[in-house]
Design an enzyme around this catalytic site. Sequence first.
Site, short mmCIF file in Angstrom:
data_model
loop_
_atom_site.label_atom_id
_atom_site.label_comp_id
_atom_site.label_asym_id
_atom_site.label_seq_id
_atom_site.Cartn_x
_atom_site.Cartn_y
_atom_site.Cartn_z
N GLN A 192 24.73 42.80 -19.07
CA GLN A 192 24.32 42.90 -17.67
C GLN A 192 24.34 44.36 -17.18
O GLN A 192 24.55 44.62 -16.00
CB GLN A 192 25.20 42.03 -16.78
CG GLN A 192 24.94 40.55 -16.91
CD GLN A 192 23.55 40.16 -16.43
OE1 GLN A 192 22.93 40.83 -15.63
NE2 GLN A 192 23.05 39.04 -16.94
N SER A 193 24.07 45.28 -18.08
CA SER A 193 24.14 46.70 -17.74
C SER A 193 23.12 47.10 -16.68
O SER A 193 21.90 46.92 -16.86
CB SER A 193 23.91 47.53 -19.01
OG SER A 193 23.67 48.88 -18.68
#
Length: 333
Positions: free
Chosen positions: A75-76
């Site tokens: 989920q960067s």
Amino acid sequence: MGSPPYPRRVPLARLPTPLEEASRLSTALGVRLLVKRDDLTGLLETGNKVRKLEFACAAALDERADTLITCGGVQSNHCRATAAVGARLGLRARLLLRGTDLPDPDGNLFLDRLLGAEIRFITREQYRDRARLMAGWAEETRREGRKPFVILEGGSDAWGAWGYVRGLEEILGQAAEARERVDVLVHAAGSGGTSAGLAAGAAWLGFRGTLLGIPVCDDGAYFRGMIQQIAADMARRGWPVEPAPVTFADGYQGPGYGIAYPEEMAWVRRAAREEGLLLDPVYTGKALAGLAGEVAAGRVAKGSTVVFLHTGGAFGALAQRKDYLEGGGGPNS
């Protein structure tokens, strides 16, 4: 104030972002809280990472690169922003993501795919060797006849640091125009690049307030080391600077990186319901909980003027929406 020796940048962010008073949170905290709205730097590019990418992408274009390679969690925010600016600039984005693929991708992972990024998933153990893995993917890219440009995790390198040298100059200019002093500037510390940029900027610009970092992973000793490492990288490229000190407040990481905890989520909900601010459990939620804790402990003075750097995270927050509604904590790798 001095004049930092800025390298070339590609305008990608919607700047300047607003500096807004949060009056109800100010009352709750006992300080005058001004929010630097870097959650408004764009839509798909939203957050602090695009400021860093303005300088990194300028370097990539100067080297005639056609492929951006970087890494982060599944989920960067940084990887999503890299995919977005790559699409804008006509550059391929290749992302090395820590975690597993999802049959129904959500949040930033959904956007990575929508934006056409090429993704390789790796384990946490493999991620410790991410520099070598990115270098290997860069070599593969060269064999394909393309030219890669590797961006370190979070954009935390000499190029990325310039994003928050410029960001600090923007904050100080806005504060001066509004006749506001800045006693404390608080920010989440996740990979070290924002901290390093603020520290370098404070040295060049003569900022005498307190830079307060709230680690969301690792600890203050790690981030002090990252600041020195990035400063050394800047010096090697012809931009020597002795970074200003940054105070890091440990103890607000909770159970671990990306794992929400009740006190943090209470502040996240309060920010949403009293100010209309969307914070995320990975970075900004921990930063606000940390600020509250430091005020309560007397380490940030009551009545002081605090700038809270809102670094974004909205899309990653959507992948953890259950935490918002139920108050639980779940891993966000």
